[in-house]
Structures are given as C-alpha cells and as structure tokens.
Write a protein that holds these residues in place. Structure first.
Motif, PDB file in Angstrom:
ATOM      1  N   GLY A  30     -51.106  13.266  11.903  1.00 14.58           N
ATOM      2  CA  GLY A  30     -52.624  13.434  10.886  1.00 14.58           C
ATOM      3  C   GLY A  30     -53.068  11.177  11.288  1.00 14.58           C
ATOM      4  O   GLY A  30     -53.599  10.927  10.592  1.00 14.58           O
ATOM      5  N   TYR A  31     -51.513  10.941  10.999  1.00 13.50           N
ATOM      6  CA  TYR A  31     -51.585   8.871  11.031  1.00 13.50           C
ATOM      7  C   TYR A  31     -51.231   8.585  12.305  1.00 13.50           C
ATOM      8  O   TYR A  31     -50.577   8.981  13.262  1.00 13.50           O
ATOM      9  CB  TYR A  31     -50.658   8.508  10.064  1.00 13.50           C
ATOM     10  CG  TYR A  31     -51.850   9.151   8.380  1.00 13.50           C
ATOM     11  CD1 TYR A  31     -52.851   8.891   7.976  1.00 13.50           C
ATOM     12  CD2 TYR A  31     -51.522  10.157   7.387  1.00 13.50           C
ATOM     13  CE1 TYR A  31     -53.384   9.455   6.797  1.00 13.50           C
ATOM     14  CE2 TYR A  31     -51.183  11.037   6.333  1.00 13.50           C
ATOM     15  CZ  TYR A  31     -52.816   9.769   6.168  1.00 13.50           C
ATOM     16  OH  TYR A  31     -53.504  10.748   4.500  1.00 13.50           O
ATOM     17  N   ASN A  32     -51.738   6.959  12.508  1.00 12.06           N
ATOM     18  CA  ASN A  32     -50.310   5.980  12.745  1.00 12.06           C
ATOM     19  C   ASN A  32     -50.804   5.223  12.451  1.00 12.06           C
ATOM     20  O   ASN A  32     -51.988   4.620  11.056  1.00 12.06           O
ATOM     21  CB  ASN A  32     -52.030   5.742  14.070  1.00 12.06           C
ATOM     22  CG  ASN A  32     -51.914   6.902  15.273  1.00 12.06           C
ATOM     23  OD1 ASN A  32     -50.826   7.420  15.239  1.00 12.06           O
ATOM     24  ND2 ASN A  32     -53.463   7.220  15.925  1.00 12.06           N
ATOM     25  N   ASN A  34     -51.678   0.879  12.032  1.00 11.91           N
ATOM     26  CA  ASN A  34     -52.255  -0.125  12.860  1.00 11.91           C
ATOM     27  C   ASN A  34     -51.876  -1.076  12.861  1.00 11.91           C
ATOM     28  O   ASN A  34     -50.107  -1.657  12.635  1.00 11.91           O
ATOM     29  CB  ASN A  34     -54.512  -0.324  12.541  1.00 11.91           C
ATOM     30  CG  ASN A  34     -53.747  -0.785  10.795  1.00 11.91           C
ATOM     31  OD1 ASN A  34     -53.186  -1.435  10.250  1.00 11.91           O
ATOM     32  ND2 ASN A  34     -55.083  -0.942  10.552  1.00 11.91           N
ATOM     33  N   GLU A  40     -54.194   4.392   9.450  1.00 11.33           N
ATOM     34  CA  GLU A  40     -54.822   4.956   9.502  1.00 11.33           C
ATOM     35  C   GLU A  40     -55.022   6.371  10.326  1.00 11.33           C
ATOM     36  O   GLU A  40     -53.946   6.748  10.461  1.00 11.33           O
ATOM     37  CB  GLU A  40     -55.861   4.128  10.755  1.00 11.33           C
ATOM     38  CG  GLU A  40     -55.561   4.172  12.212  1.00 11.33           C
ATOM     39  CD  GLU A  40     -55.774   3.000  12.873  1.00 11.33           C
ATOM     40  OE1 GLU A  40     -55.335   2.398  14.588  1.00 11.33           O
ATOM     41  OE2 GLU A  40     -56.011   1.425  12.834  1.00 11.33           O
ATOM     42  N   ILE A  41     -56.458   7.169  10.220  1.00  9.13           N
ATOM     43  CA  ILE A  41     -56.241   8.689  10.433  1.00  9.13           C
ATOM     44  C   ILE A  41     -56.688   8.553  11.935  1.00  9.13           C
ATOM     45  O   ILE A  41     -56.776   8.208  13.088  1.00  9.13           O
ATOM     46  CB  ILE A  41     -57.758   8.915   9.961  1.00  9.13           C
ATOM     47  CG1 ILE A  41     -57.724   9.398   8.380  1.00  9.13           C
ATOM     48  CG2 ILE A  41     -57.623  10.514  10.579  1.00  9.13           C
ATOM     49  CD1 ILE A  41     -58.504   9.959   7.689  1.00  9.13           C
ATOM     50  N   ASP A  42     -55.268   9.209  13.264  1.00  8.44           N
ATOM     51  CA  ASP A  42     -55.140   9.804  13.755  1.00  8.44           C
ATOM     52  C   ASP A  42     -56.220  10.745  14.041  1.00  8.44           C
ATOM     53  O   ASP A  42     -55.806  11.937  13.871  1.00  8.44           O
ATOM     54  CB  ASP A  42     -54.112  10.260  14.394  1.00  8.44           C
ATOM     55  CG  ASP A  42     -53.345  10.761  16.010  1.00  8.44           C
ATOM     56  OD1 ASP A  42     -54.019  10.326  16.933  1.00  8.44           O
ATOM     57  OD2 ASP A  42     -52.417  11.300  16.561  1.00  8.44           O
ATOM     58  N   PRO A  43     -57.361  10.567  15.545  1.00  4.39           N
ATOM     59  CA  PRO A  43     -58.424  11.411  15.642  1.00  4.39           C
ATOM     60  C   PRO A  43     -58.108  12.727  16.119  1.00  4.39           C
ATOM     61  O   PRO A  43     -58.778  13.313  16.492  1.00  4.39           O
ATOM     62  CB  PRO A  43     -59.763  11.047  15.977  1.00  4.39           C
ATOM     63  CG  PRO A  43     -58.911   9.623  16.864  1.00  4.39           C
ATOM     64  CD  PRO A  43     -57.601   9.242  15.983  1.00  4.39           C
ATOM     65  N   VAL A  44     -56.836  12.614  16.793  1.00 11.50           N
ATOM     66  CA  VAL A  44     -55.899  13.878  17.645  1.00 11.50           C
ATOM     67  C   VAL A  44     -55.285  14.918  16.755  1.00 11.50           C
ATOM     68  O   VAL A  44     -55.666  16.394  16.858  1.00 11.50           O
ATOM     69  CB  VAL A  44     -55.234  13.646  18.642  1.00 11.50           C
ATOM     70  CG1 VAL A  44     -54.394  14.523  19.686  1.00 11.50           C
ATOM     71  CG2 VAL A  44     -56.286  12.492  19.985  1.00 11.50           C
ATOM     72  N   THR A  45     -54.488  14.068  16.056  1.00  8.32           N
ATOM     73  CA  THR A  45     -53.442  15.218  15.055  1.00  8.32           C
ATOM     74  C   THR A  45     -54.137  15.821  14.102  1.00  8.32           C
ATOM     75  O   THR A  45     -53.570  16.364  13.091  1.00  8.32           O
ATOM     76  CB  THR A  45     -52.147  14.603  15.238  1.00  8.32           C
ATOM     77  OG1 THR A  45     -52.276  13.387  14.597  1.00  8.32           O
ATOM     78  CG2 THR A  45     -51.895  14.810  16.216  1.00  8.32           C
ATOM     79  N   ALA A  46     -54.992  14.312  13.104  1.00 10.00           N
ATOM     80  CA  ALA A  46     -55.470  14.760  11.794  1.00 10.00           C
ATOM     81  C   ALA A  46     -56.635  16.229  11.660  1.00 10.00           C
ATOM     82  O   ALA A  46     -55.952  16.968  10.648  1.00 10.00           O
ATOM     83  CB  ALA A  46     -56.631  13.672  11.761  1.00 10.00           C
ATOM     84  N   LYS A  77     -44.563  14.370  14.856  1.00 12.87           N
ATOM     85  CA  LYS A  77     -44.237  12.666  16.554  1.00 12.87           C
ATOM     86  C   LYS A  77     -42.629  12.910  16.133  1.00 12.87           C
ATOM     87  O   LYS A  77     -41.884  12.530  15.097  1.00 12.87           O
ATOM     88  CB  LYS A  77     -44.185  11.443  15.785  1.00 12.87           C
ATOM     89  CG  LYS A  77     -45.649  11.023  15.543  1.00 12.87           C
ATOM     90  CD  LYS A  77     -47.057   9.950  15.112  1.00 12.87           C
ATOM     91  CE  LYS A  77     -47.791   9.553  15.883  1.00 12.87           C
ATOM     92  NZ  LYS A  77     -48.499   9.376  14.213  1.00 12.87           N
TER      93      LYS A  77
END
Length: 171
Positions: A30-32, A34, A40-46, A77
């Motif tokens: 849910g996170y990446n 930067n 920062e929030i990962d828009p795909v897995t969050a 991941k």
C-alpha cells in the motif's frame, strides 16, 4: 573506527526517524517510497489494504482473505503469495493508520494513513476476541456454541473436547 561508524549510522537513522523518513526494510503493501525517502500511498495497492481490513471486519477469516488475494494474483512486494501470517501482519501494522515508529520514536500521523482509525481499532478488538477462541477450527464440524459459550468468571471461551484414551478399559 567501528564504534565511531556505528554512532554515525545510529545518529543518521534517528535523524531520519525524527523526519518520518524510510529507514530501510520491507516496504508495507500500500506504500511506495519517494525520492526524498518519505512514505507515499501507492494508488494501486492501497485500496487492497483497505479491502483486507473491511473484509475481516465483515466476517471473512484471515485464511479466506489470503486465499482470495492469491486467487486474484495480489501479493506483497517480494513475496510469491499471501498467507495467514502476511495478512495478520497487515491487520496489525499501525503504519496503516499513519503511525511512524522507529525504536523509541513514535510519531502519530507521521506517514499518510490508508485505514481509518475506527476501522483499525475495530479490527484489533476482533483479532483479540478471535485469539481467545482456541476451539474455532479444532473440530471438523461447526458447532452452534463455538465462539459463543464463555466462562462467567474469566470471560474466556469454553472449549470442549471428546476422545477416548488408550488407558480406558474396554468392556
């Protein structure tokens, strides 16, 4: 030299923690991270993380959630598949409510939250309740009173077992 280097590394990690920067390790689902090393929030897995919390509170078991995620090809991941332990860790990870933690440093709202605090608290209560239900999957058949019958004194769940001992004499 070694002691001096260790001191500098610890100082750097502590400085990063005071600014809520990523200090290494596994990046939670849910996170990446930067370029500046912030979460920062990962828009795909969050949305998947929020879905895991919602499914658990709606009554799915951790095993059912893991099986559903695997069937859809969703995994953490660097992991090949989700299992009960990985889903349990997700459900207990306080980062999802925005809490940054490194050693003794705890910062509320230090990272972006994915899960609302109330939902997280409800899941924690349900996890604690289910942890005290040792007989839930012990029997092959589902019994009506499993997870519903509890001791009036200590409030722990009652567990019933039946069996025959090799010590019993046959008549």
């Amino acid at each position: 030299y070694s002691a001096d280097l260790a001191e500098k590394v610890i100082r750097g990690l502590t400085e990063n923690a005071l600014h809520c920067k990523f200090n290494g390790g596994m990046i939670p689902l849910g996170y990446n991270i930067n370029k500046e090393q912030f979460f920062e929030i990962d828009p795909v897995t969050a949305p998947v993380v929020l879905e895991i919390f919602q499914k658990y509170i709606d009554g799915m078991t951790i095993k059912e959630i893991a099986d559903d995620l695997n069937a859809r090809g969703i995994h953490a991941k660097k992991a090949k598949s989700m299992n009960v332990n990985s889903v349990s860790r997700i459900l207990q990870n306080r980062r999802y409510i925005g809490e940054y933690r490194f050693k003794d440093i705890v910062t509320e709202n230090g990272i972006p939250a994915i899960v609302p605090k109330q939902l997280f608290d409800d899941v924690q209560k349900k996890l604690a309740k289910n942890k005290r239900a040792p007989a839930r999957h012990k029997a092959e058949d589902d019994y009506l009173l499993t997870t519903k019958l509890f001791c009036g004194d200590c409030k722990s769940f009652m567990v019933g077992e039946i069996g025959t001992s090799h010590m019993q004499q046959k008549k």
